[in-house]
Scaffold this motif. Structure first.
Motif, mmCIF file in Angstrom:
data_model
loop_
_atom_site.group_PDB
_atom_site.id
_atom_site.type_symbol
_atom_site.label_atom_id
_atom_site.label_comp_id
_atom_site.label_asym_id
_atom_site.label_seq_id
_atom_site.Cartn_x
_atom_site.Cartn_y
_atom_site.Cartn_z
ATOM 1 N N SER A 55 0.823 -1.209 0.000
ATOM 2 C CA SER A 55 0.000 0.000 0.000
ATOM 3 C C SER A 55 0.858 1.261 0.000
ATOM 4 C CB SER A 55 -0.926 -0.007 1.207
ATOM 5 O OG SER A 55 -0.162 -0.108 2.384
ATOM 6 N N GLY A 56 2.181 1.081 0.039
ATOM 7 C CA GLY A 56 3.056 2.247 0.008
ATOM 8 C C GLY A 56 3.200 2.927 1.357
ATOM 9 N N LEU A 57 2.752 2.273 2.426
ATOM 10 C CA LEU A 57 2.913 2.870 3.755
ATOM 11 C C LEU A 57 4.335 2.662 4.270
ATOM 12 C CD1 LEU A 57 -0.476 1.814 5.400
ATOM 13 C CD2 LEU A 57 0.234 4.131 4.810
ATOM 14 N N LEU A 58 4.923 1.544 3.893
ATOM 15 C CA LEU A 58 6.323 1.269 4.236
ATOM 16 C C LEU A 58 7.103 1.195 2.937
ATOM 17 C CD1 LEU A 58 6.392 -1.661 6.858
ATOM 18 C CD2 LEU A 58 7.030 0.723 7.226
ATOM 19 N N SER A 59 8.338 1.707 2.952
ATOM 20 C CA SER A 59 9.130 1.482 1.735
ATOM 21 C C SER A 59 10.041 0.286 1.967
ATOM 22 C CB SER A 59 9.915 2.726 1.337
ATOM 23 O OG SER A 59 10.176 3.518 2.442
ATOM 24 N N PRO A 60 10.121 -0.600 0.982
ATOM 25 C CA PRO A 60 10.880 -1.839 1.160
ATOM 26 C C PRO A 60 12.374 -1.568 1.220
ATOM 27 C CG PRO A 60 10.166 -1.603 -1.110
ATOM 28 C CD PRO A 60 9.528 -0.480 -0.350
ATOM 29 N N SER A 75 -6.416 7.585 -3.739
ATOM 30 C CA SER A 75 -7.384 7.415 -4.813
ATOM 31 C C SER A 75 -7.322 6.044 -5.475
ATOM 32 C CB SER A 75 -7.219 8.532 -5.849
ATOM 33 O OG SER A 75 -5.879 8.668 -6.190
ATOM 34 N N ASN A 76 -6.230 5.282 -5.302
ATOM 35 C CA ASN A 76 -6.106 4.010 -6.031
ATOM 36 C C ASN A 76 -6.166 2.745 -5.189
ATOM 37 O OD1 ASN A 76 -5.657 4.942 -8.839
ATOM 38 N ND2 ASN A 76 -3.938 6.001 -7.860
ATOM 39 N N ILE A 77 -5.895 2.877 -3.895
ATOM 40 C CA ILE A 77 -5.792 1.664 -3.082
ATOM 41 C C ILE A 77 -6.794 1.738 -1.922
ATOM 42 C CG2 ILE A 77 -4.256 0.229 -1.687
ATOM 43 C CD1 ILE A 77 -1.919 1.451 -3.230
ATOM 44 N N GLY A 78 -7.560 0.659 -1.774
ATOM 45 C CA GLY A 78 -8.456 0.566 -0.620
ATOM 46 C C GLY A 78 -7.929 -0.512 0.304
ATOM 47 N N ILE A 79 -7.902 -0.194 1.621
ATOM 48 C CA ILE A 79 -7.341 -1.163 2.567
ATOM 49 C C ILE A 79 -8.416 -1.565 3.585
ATOM 50 C CG2 ILE A 79 -5.450 -1.636 4.161
ATOM 51 C CD1 ILE A 79 -3.948 0.701 2.921
ATOM 52 N N VAL A 80 -8.546 -2.875 3.792
ATOM 53 C CA VAL A 80 -9.455 -3.386 4.821
ATOM 54 C C VAL A 80 -8.599 -4.012 5.910
ATOM 55 C CG1 VAL A 80 -11.347 -4.969 5.310
ATOM 56 C CG2 VAL A 80 -11.185 -3.891 3.057
ATOM 57 N N PHE A 81 -8.758 -3.519 7.124
ATOM 58 C CA PHE A 81 -7.900 -4.003 8.208
ATOM 59 C C PHE A 81 -8.575 -5.108 8.990
ATOM 60 C CE2 PHE A 81 -6.668 0.349 7.344
ATOM 61 C CZ PHE A 81 -5.313 0.202 7.151
ATOM 62 N N LEU A 109 -5.863 6.260 9.862
ATOM 63 C CA LEU A 109 -6.839 5.783 8.883
ATOM 64 C C LEU A 109 -7.143 6.864 7.850
ATOM 65 C CD1 LEU A 109 -8.637 3.137 8.750
ATOM 66 C CD2 LEU A 109 -10.479 4.633 9.513
ATOM 67 N N MET A 110 -7.276 8.087 8.347
ATOM 68 C CA MET A 110 -7.551 9.193 7.424
ATOM 69 C C MET A 110 -6.393 9.382 6.449
ATOM 70 S SD MET A 110 -9.420 11.969 9.901
ATOM 71 C CE MET A 110 -9.364 13.271 8.689
ATOM 72 N N ARG A 111 -5.171 9.207 6.973
ATOM 73 C CA ARG A 111 -4.010 9.309 6.077
ATOM 74 C C ARG A 111 -4.063 8.217 5.014
ATOM 75 N NH1 ARG A 111 0.768 11.557 7.563
ATOM 76 N NH2 ARG A 111 1.289 11.018 5.432
ATOM 77 N N VAL A 112 -4.468 7.003 5.439
ATOM 78 C CA VAL A 112 -4.570 5.901 4.481
ATOM 79 C C VAL A 112 -5.601 6.228 3.406
ATOM 80 C CG1 VAL A 112 -5.307 3.503 4.218
ATOM 81 C CG2 VAL A 112 -3.781 4.135 6.075
ATOM 82 N N HIS A 113 -6.674 6.887 3.817
ATOM 83 C CA HIS A 113 -7.703 7.280 2.842
ATOM 84 C C HIS A 113 -7.238 8.393 1.919
ATOM 85 C CE1 HIS A 113 -10.802 4.651 4.057
ATOM 86 N NE2 HIS A 113 -11.071 5.209 5.212
ATOM 87 N N GLY A 114 -6.077 8.961 2.203
ATOM 88 C CA GLY A 114 -5.544 9.973 1.301
ATOM 89 C C GLY A 114 -5.386 11.351 1.914
ATOM 90 N N ALA A 115 -5.663 11.477 3.234
ATOM 91 C CA ALA A 115 -5.503 12.785 3.865
ATOM 92 C C ALA A 115 -4.029 13.163 3.894
ATOM 93 C CB ALA A 115 -6.057 12.745 5.286
#
Lengths: 208, 405
Positions: free
Chosen positions: A48-53, A79-85, B309-315
């Motif tokens: 998801s691009g939250l961590l860089s490898p 806008s492109n990735i949806g994450i379900v935790f 979570l808001m950041r993940v949504h694009g904030a």
């Protein structure tokens, strides 16, 4: 198309996670199975691009994550990735309608109220439009979380242990919903889990 | 849905914390604003009633008492003086105008002042109906007296000795109302005006043994000499102010006081009191800032996952910073306005109760310029209180927060 090559990550120098390469076409889904501690969540966060490898490349529809600045990566993800935790979280002060609208607002998509109502109808929660997150049951919360990830019609949906805390009945419902929604928007789906119940539900699977 | 709406919803969905912070802010601001308004209206009232009176001559005693009794009609007079003696001093080319005042009696708490027609003219007060007095025992009454005492033209009444209700009645001569004055928002509204002879007429037929001016009278022992209580003096130019009062004080047994000096002294004394209340109010504002900080900090601790979570949504980071900052600022600024409103309401209630006596408050509903400096203070407190939560929101580590569910 989602493509990864040679991904690895380490939190400290003593142990390095290495991940198999992934190739996923439009409309395909993939199950990644693995026990605790093999880096499932780490992989989701890299995808998801939250961590860089530490090494390797992630590329979604021709965009390489490492080419983006952290600000444009945030927007790209939005806008492109949806994450379900695994455990669903919402903005607790907002009702379901506003939570979904917020997700649209933050990903800079038009705040189409009719679409929100329609989606909640599809997941069988049209009566929960004005409910606050804490008023929902676990199963409802998980479905609502899927809705917040799906509302913005992302290209890639990443689900991290979406069924771990659910009973068999809710587990089945959730996975069906995910697959239905993904195929109706022609998105790509990756589910990462240790939940053996999901093994037979996917055509493609990888074991970590 | 947008950030503005979200910050507003976060505030109203957390009513106890928000109201506590808001009330603390409103309380501090309210007290400061009330003090500013009171100080200003008292100062205004004190200075506006001077109306060009440069000097007051009266019997020796406390200078402040002389000013309070002869200009503001608040205190008891210092004693009586001989008009003849005053005239010796005031027949000076430097002096433009003198107005004698004779005090001593009142009616239902309103003071009866023996003077000449120059006195109402000094305050630019005109007759509403009737005429000015032209012989003894005729009176012209101020607008507040009309309301409180139900007097009209042609009414008669007996005065009572002293300035509080219930003094011995002088029932030999009755006063007769011949005129009513316009409302002027000056001290004249509170007074019953007549000529000096009326006052001496009422008193000369009484046993003088109780009077404070007994000694003065005996010393002078001049038959039919006219006594007055004080003389208001207006100079032709302010040069007179420099030497004249000192000369009078050193060479005669009269006292000359410059009211502007005394009022300045009085206001600086009042200022000391209001300064310490101001300090307390500042302290309350600081506590309110602390309360805003604690409530933001706590809610952020609970909402850490939400922000991630808001950041993940694009904030963007900036959107989160704005969210937290606005929550702090909305409470501070609302507190400011509630506080200002609060001060107006209190002032209104206070002035409602002070009807009869000296009414010092003109109701000021609009913002006054002395209050403007509260705005930067509130902004500063709001910013400082939100600073640490803002930094936290900015530096939130998304992957770490999301994996520590």
């Amino acid at each position: 198309m989602l493509q990864t090559k040679g991904l690895s990550f380490s939190y400290n120098s003593s142990y390095i996670f290495t991940f198999p390469d992934i190739l996923l076409e439009q409309g395909e889904d993939l199950l990644i199975l693995g026990d605790s501690g093999v880096g499932k969540t780490t992989l989701i966060q890299i995808l998801s691009g939250l961590l860089s490898p530490k090494s390797g490349v992630v590329e979604l529809n021709g965009t390489r994550f490492q080419d983006l600045s952290s600000k444009s990566l945030d927007q790209f993800r939005g806008s492109n990735i949806g994450i379900v935790f695994q455990k669903s979280h919402f903005v607790r002060n907002l009702n379901m309608l506003d939570n979904l609208l917020l997700s649209l607002y933050l990903s800079k998509k038009p705040q189409d109220k009719q679409r929100v109502i329609h989606l909640l109808q599809e997941i069988g929660m049209s009566d929960k439009l004005n409910s606050f997150p804490e008023e929902l049951s676990d199963g409802e919360q998980q479905r609502a979380a899927i809705a917040t990830a799906l509302i913005k019609k992302p290209d890639l949906i990443l689900a991290d242990e979406p069924t771990a805390s659910l009973d068999d009945n809710n587990c089945q419902k959730t996975i069906t919903l995910l697959k239905e929604q993904v195929s109706s928007t022609n998105a790509k789906l990756i589910v990462i889990t240790h939940d053996q119940r999901l093994k037979d539900q996917f055509n493609k699977s990888i074991v970590l | 849905m947008n950030i503005n709406r979200l910050s507003w919803i976060n505030i109203i969905r957390n009513p106890f914390n928000s109201i506590l912070s808001l009330l603390l802010m409103a309380f501090g601001i309210g007290i400061i604003s009330l003090l500013i308004l009171l100080n200003k209206s008292i100062e205004e009232k004190l200075y506006s009633n001077l109306n060009g009176i440069d000097m007051v001559i009266g019997a020796k005693g406390s200078p402040l008492q002389l000013i309070l009794s002869s200009i503001y009609h608040l205190d008891n007079p210092t004693g009586n003086i001989l008009l003849e003696e005053v005239n010796k001093i005031t027949s000076n080319p430097m002096i433009e105008l003198t107005i004698p005042l004779s005090l001593g009696d009142s009616y239902k708490g309103f003071r009866i002042v023996g003077t000449n027609h120059e006195y109402p003219k000094l305050y630019k007060v005109n007759l509403a109906t009737g005429k000015f007095w032209d012989q003894a025992m005729e009176v012209v009454i101020g607008s507040n007296v009309v309301e409180a005492c139900q007097l009209k033209i042609g009414s008669t009444f007996y005065s009572s000795h002293g300035f509080v209700e219930g003094g011995p009645i002088h029932n030999k001569y009755a006063f007769k109302v011949v005129g009513i004055l316009d409302k002027s928002n000056t001290i004249i509204d509170q007074l019953i005006l007549t000529n000096s002879e009326s006052i001496s007429k009422v008193h000369n037929h009484k046993d003088h043994s109780n009077h404070s001016h007994e000694i003065v009278e005996e010393e002078c022992s001049v038959k039919n000499s006219v006594m007055i209580t004080a003389m208001l003096v207006k100079f032709r130019s302010l040069v007179g102010l420099i030497n004249f009062p000192r000369q009078v004080n050193e060479t005669t047994n009269l006292q000359a006081v410059v009211p502007a000096f005394e009022i300045n002294k009085l206001i600086s004394l009042l200022g000391l009191g209001s300064q310490s209340i101001n300090m307390i109010a500042f302290f309350i504002i600081v506590v309110s800032g602390l309360s805003i900080f604690i409530s933001l900090y706590n809610s952020l601790k609970r909402r850490r996952y939400e922000l991630a979570l808001m950041r993940v949504h694009g904030a963007t980071r900036f959107q989160l910073v704005r969210l937290v900052f606005q929550e702090g600022m909305i409470i501070s600024i609302l507190g400011l306005f509630v506080g200002i409103l609060f001060s107006r309401i209190v002032l209104h209630i206070v002035s409602f109760f002070i009807v009869h006596n000296y009414k010092p408050y003109s109701i000021q509903l609009s913002l006054i310029k002395e209050e403007l400096w509260m705005f930067p203070i509130v902004l500063f407190v709001g910013c400082t209180a939100s600073l640490i939560p803002i930094i936290q929101a900015y530096r939130i580590n998304i992957p770490k927060t999301l994996s520590n569910v």
